[in-house]
Design a protein around this motif. Structure first.
Motif, mmCIF file in Angstrom:
data_model
loop_
_atom_site.group_PDB
_atom_site.id
_atom_site.type_symbol
_atom_site.label_atom_id
_atom_site.label_comp_id
_atom_site.label_asym_id
_atom_site.label_seq_id
_atom_site.Cartn_x
_atom_site.Cartn_y
_atom_site.Cartn_z
ATOM 1 N N GLU A 164 27.383 17.854 46.607
ATOM 2 C CA GLU A 164 26.399 18.897 46.907
ATOM 3 C C GLU A 164 26.180 19.020 48.418
ATOM 4 O O GLU A 164 26.158 20.130 48.967
ATOM 5 C CB GLU A 164 25.068 18.593 46.229
ATOM 6 C CG GLU A 164 23.992 19.637 46.525
ATOM 7 C CD GLU A 164 22.584 19.097 46.399
ATOM 8 O OE1 GLU A 164 21.678 19.733 46.971
ATOM 9 O OE2 GLU A 164 22.390 18.048 45.753
ATOM 10 N N LEU A 165 26.028 17.883 49.101
ATOM 11 C CA LEU A 165 25.778 17.920 50.538
ATOM 12 C C LEU A 165 26.990 18.451 51.296
ATOM 13 O O LEU A 165 26.844 19.174 52.283
ATOM 14 C CB LEU A 165 25.384 16.533 51.050
ATOM 15 C CG LEU A 165 24.082 15.944 50.498
ATOM 16 C CD1 LEU A 165 23.684 14.707 51.287
ATOM 17 C CD2 LEU A 165 22.943 16.962 50.531
ATOM 18 N N TRP A 166 28.191 18.098 50.848
ATOM 19 C CA TRP A 166 29.390 18.627 51.512
ATOM 20 C C TRP A 166 29.562 20.118 51.251
ATOM 21 O O TRP A 166 29.820 20.889 52.165
ATOM 22 C CB TRP A 166 30.642 17.897 51.017
ATOM 23 C CG TRP A 166 30.716 16.464 51.417
ATOM 24 C CD1 TRP A 166 30.271 15.904 52.587
ATOM 25 C CD2 TRP A 166 31.260 15.393 50.643
ATOM 26 N NE1 TRP A 166 30.517 14.558 52.588
ATOM 27 C CE2 TRP A 166 31.113 14.207 51.411
ATOM 28 C CE3 TRP A 166 31.859 15.296 49.385
ATOM 29 C CZ2 TRP A 166 31.552 12.970 50.959
ATOM 30 C CZ3 TRP A 166 32.296 14.061 48.929
ATOM 31 C CH2 TRP A 166 32.144 12.917 49.710
ATOM 32 N N PHE A 167 29.425 20.514 49.977
ATOM 33 C CA PHE A 167 29.704 21.903 49.610
ATOM 34 C C PHE A 167 28.686 22.873 50.201
ATOM 35 O O PHE A 167 29.018 24.018 50.502
ATOM 36 C CB PHE A 167 29.729 22.056 48.090
ATOM 37 C CG PHE A 167 30.879 21.340 47.404
ATOM 38 C CD1 PHE A 167 31.914 20.764 48.136
ATOM 39 C CD2 PHE A 167 30.919 21.233 46.018
ATOM 40 C CE1 PHE A 167 32.957 20.100 47.506
ATOM 41 C CE2 PHE A 167 31.966 20.577 45.377
ATOM 42 C CZ PHE A 167 32.985 20.010 46.113
ATOM 43 N N THR A 168 27.443 22.438 50.342
ATOM 44 C CA THR A 168 26.404 23.324 50.867
ATOM 45 C C THR A 168 26.158 23.124 52.359
ATOM 46 O O THR A 168 25.724 24.053 53.040
ATOM 47 C CB THR A 168 25.065 23.108 50.135
ATOM 48 O OG1 THR A 168 24.572 21.778 50.412
ATOM 49 C CG2 THR A 168 25.230 23.276 48.630
ATOM 50 N N GLY A 169 26.403 21.921 52.858
ATOM 51 C CA GLY A 169 26.119 21.616 54.259
ATOM 52 C C GLY A 169 24.644 21.621 54.588
ATOM 53 O O GLY A 169 24.250 21.702 55.752
ATOM 54 N N ARG A 170 23.803 21.505 53.568
ATOM 55 C CA ARG A 170 22.363 21.640 53.803
ATOM 56 C C ARG A 170 21.814 20.455 54.594
ATOM 57 O O ARG A 170 22.388 19.369 54.626
ATOM 58 C CB ARG A 170 21.610 21.800 52.486
ATOM 59 C CG ARG A 170 21.480 20.563 51.619
ATOM 60 C CD ARG A 170 20.633 20.881 50.387
ATOM 61 N NE ARG A 170 20.478 19.726 49.504
ATOM 62 C CZ ARG A 170 19.504 18.824 49.643
ATOM 63 N NH1 ARG A 170 18.624 18.930 50.628
ATOM 64 N NH2 ARG A 170 19.404 17.821 48.784
ATOM 65 N N VAL A 171 20.677 20.705 55.218
ATOM 66 C CA VAL A 171 20.010 19.693 56.027
ATOM 67 C C VAL A 171 19.133 18.818 55.138
ATOM 68 O O VAL A 171 18.377 19.325 54.291
ATOM 69 C CB VAL A 171 19.163 20.343 57.130
ATOM 70 C CG1 VAL A 171 18.324 19.296 57.861
ATOM 71 C CG2 VAL A 171 20.063 21.090 58.114
ATOM 72 N N VAL A 172 19.239 17.506 55.317
ATOM 73 C CA VAL A 172 18.419 16.536 54.593
ATOM 74 C C VAL A 172 17.490 15.865 55.599
ATOM 75 O O VAL A 172 17.958 15.265 56.564
ATOM 76 C CB VAL A 172 19.297 15.474 53.892
ATOM 77 C CG1 VAL A 172 18.426 14.423 53.201
ATOM 78 C CG2 VAL A 172 20.245 16.124 52.900
ATOM 79 N N GLU A 173 16.200 15.990 55.385
ATOM 80 C CA GLU A 173 15.248 15.365 56.295
ATOM 81 C C GLU A 173 15.063 13.895 55.939
ATOM 82 O O GLU A 173 15.491 13.423 54.889
ATOM 83 C CB GLU A 173 13.933 16.131 56.275
ATOM 84 C CG GLU A 173 14.107 17.563 56.780
ATOM 85 C CD GLU A 173 12.797 18.257 57.071
ATOM 86 O OE1 GLU A 173 11.724 17.642 56.868
ATOM 87 O OE2 GLU A 173 12.838 19.420 57.504
ATOM 88 N N ALA A 174 14.420 13.178 56.850
ATOM 89 C CA ALA A 174 14.394 11.714 56.789
ATOM 90 C C ALA A 174 13.876 11.174 55.465
ATOM 91 O O ALA A 174 14.466 10.255 54.882
ATOM 92 C CB ALA A 174 13.560 11.171 57.947
ATOM 93 N N ARG A 175 12.771 11.706 54.973
ATOM 94 C CA ARG A 175 12.175 11.172 53.743
ATOM 95 C C ARG A 175 13.100 11.372 52.545
ATOM 96 O O ARG A 175 13.230 10.482 51.689
ATOM 97 C CB ARG A 175 10.808 11.821 53.488
ATOM 98 C CG ARG A 175 9.722 11.403 54.472
ATOM 99 C CD ARG A 175 9.338 9.941 54.302
ATOM 100 N NE ARG A 175 8.411 9.498 55.343
ATOM 101 C CZ ARG A 175 7.990 8.261 55.487
ATOM 102 N NH1 ARG A 175 8.429 7.316 54.673
ATOM 103 N NH2 ARG A 175 7.168 7.923 56.465
ATOM 104 N N GLU A 176 13.740 12.529 52.466
ATOM 105 C CA GLU A 176 14.681 12.753 51.366
ATOM 106 C C GLU A 176 15.889 11.833 51.505
ATOM 107 O O GLU A 176 16.396 11.321 50.499
ATOM 108 C CB GLU A 176 15.131 14.213 51.317
ATOM 109 C CG GLU A 176 16.042 14.498 50.126
ATOM 110 C CD GLU A 176 16.570 15.911 50.061
ATOM 111 O OE1 GLU A 176 17.300 16.213 49.090
ATOM 112 O OE2 GLU A 176 16.270 16.707 50.971
ATOM 113 N N ALA A 177 16.342 11.629 52.741
ATOM 114 C CA ALA A 177 17.469 10.721 52.965
ATOM 115 C C ALA A 177 17.129 9.314 52.488
ATOM 116 O O ALA A 177 17.967 8.617 51.899
ATOM 117 C CB ALA A 177 17.834 10.705 54.451
#
Length: 256
Positions: free
Chosen positions: A162-175
Motif C-alpha cells: 500500500e505504501l509503495w503503490f500509493t506513495g502516501r505520507v505516514v506521520e510519526a504516530r502512525e509509523a
C-alpha cells in the motif's frame, strides 16, 4: 575539492553522531554524499572507542531522498545509473553488516531513499514532526536501498505494498503504530531521548551486543544482497523511462 556533506561528532561515552549535512536541500542524498557516508561508517566500525552510532540530518529534516536535481543537464545511462545506485546500496550494506548498533533519529522528512536509510538502521527514533514516504513509484523507479526487504519485514507485505503503490505520507504516530518506529517524542525532546537511548546501549556489554546483531542480521544480509542485486538490475532501466524523465524535468522547473 569535494564538499563535506557528512560530518561526525564523537563523545567520550562511546557515541558517534553522524550528520547528513545538506540542509538547504533537506539533506537529499547523492553519490558523493553516499561515498563520504560509507567511508565514515567503515572508519567508525573499526574504532574501538565507538560503541553506538546515531544517524541524523542537519536542520529540520532527516533526508528528502535522492537529489534528483544533482547532475542536471547530463544524460544518465543505464551503466552510470547502476554505478551510482551501488554507492547508495553500499551504505545500507555497511550499516547492516557492522556489529555496532546504529540508531536513526528522524525529524521532518524521511522520504524515498531517506526512508530506506532510516529503515536500514537497527533502531528508529522519530520526532512528532517526522513524515515518512516510500514514494519511489511516483518518481518512476522501483523502491531502492533495501526498502523491498525492510518495509514488509517490519509492517507486513500488504501494508508495505500500500505504501509503495500509493506513495502516501505516514506521520510519526502512525509509523509507530505500524511498527517501523521504536519511539516518538516531541521535537524539543528527540535529541535528548535519542542520546539517552544511545548512552544506555553504550553502557551494555559490547561483545554480546555485537554477537546479537551479527546473528539476527545473518539471514537478513543474505536476502538483502539478493534484493539489492535485483534493484541494480531493475531501477537503472526504470530511470530511462519517459515517466521518470518527465518527473525530473518537472522537478527542475519547480513544478513538483
Amino acid at each position: 575539492m569535494m564538499e563535506h556533506t557528512v560530518y561526525v561528532e564523537k563523545q567520550d561515552s562511546g557515541i558517534a553522531t553522524l550528520v547528513l549535512n545538506k540542509p538547504q536541500r533537506r539533506n537529499a542524498i547523492d553519490p558523493g554524499m553516499m561515498e563520504q557516508l560509507a567511508g565514515i561508517l567503515e572508519s567508525l566500525d573499526q574504532d574501538e572507542a565507538v560503541k553506538v552510532i546515531i544517524l541524523k540530518g542537519e536542520g529540520e529534516h532527516f533526508c528528502s531522498g535522492g537529489d534528483l536535481k544533482a547532475g542536471a543537464g547530463t544524460t544518465p545511462t543505464i551503466e552510470n545509473s547502476r554505478a551510482s545506485l551501488k554507492k547508495y546500496c553500499r551504505v545500507v550494506q555497511i550499516i547492516q553488516q557492522m556489529e555496532k548498533p546504529v540508531i536513526a533519529m528522524v525529524r521532518g522528512y524521511a522520504v524515498g531513499g531517506g526512508m530506506s536509510l532510516a529503515l536500514a538502521c537497527d533502531l528508529l527514533m522519530a520526532s512528532e514532526s517526522a513524515k515518512f514516504s516510500s514514494n519511489f513509484l511516483k518518481v518512476g523507479i522501483v523502491p531502492e536501498m533495501g526498502a523491498l526487504l525492510f518495509l514488509p519485514q517490519t509492517i507486513g507485505l500488504y501494508r508495505a505494498k500500500e505504501l509503495w503503490f500509493t506513495g502516501r505520507v505516514v506521520e510519526a504516530r502512525e509509523a509507530w503504530q505500524m511498527g517501523f518506529v521504536n519511539h516518538v517524542f516531541p521535537d524539543a525532546e528527540i535529541e535528548e531521548a535519542t542520546m539517552s537511548l544511545a548512552q544506555g546501549l553504550a553502557g551494555m556489554p559490547s561483545l554480546p551486543m555485537k554477537i546479537t546483531k551479527r546473528i539476527t542480521n545473518s539471514t537478513i544480509n543474505q536476502l538483502l544482497n539478493a534484493v539489492m542485486e535485483a534493484e541494480l538490475q531493475s531501477s537503472p532501466f526504470c530511470a530511462q523511462t519517459e515517466e521518470h524523465k518527465a518527473y525530473k524535468a518537472a522537478l527542475r522547473n519547480n513544478k513538483k
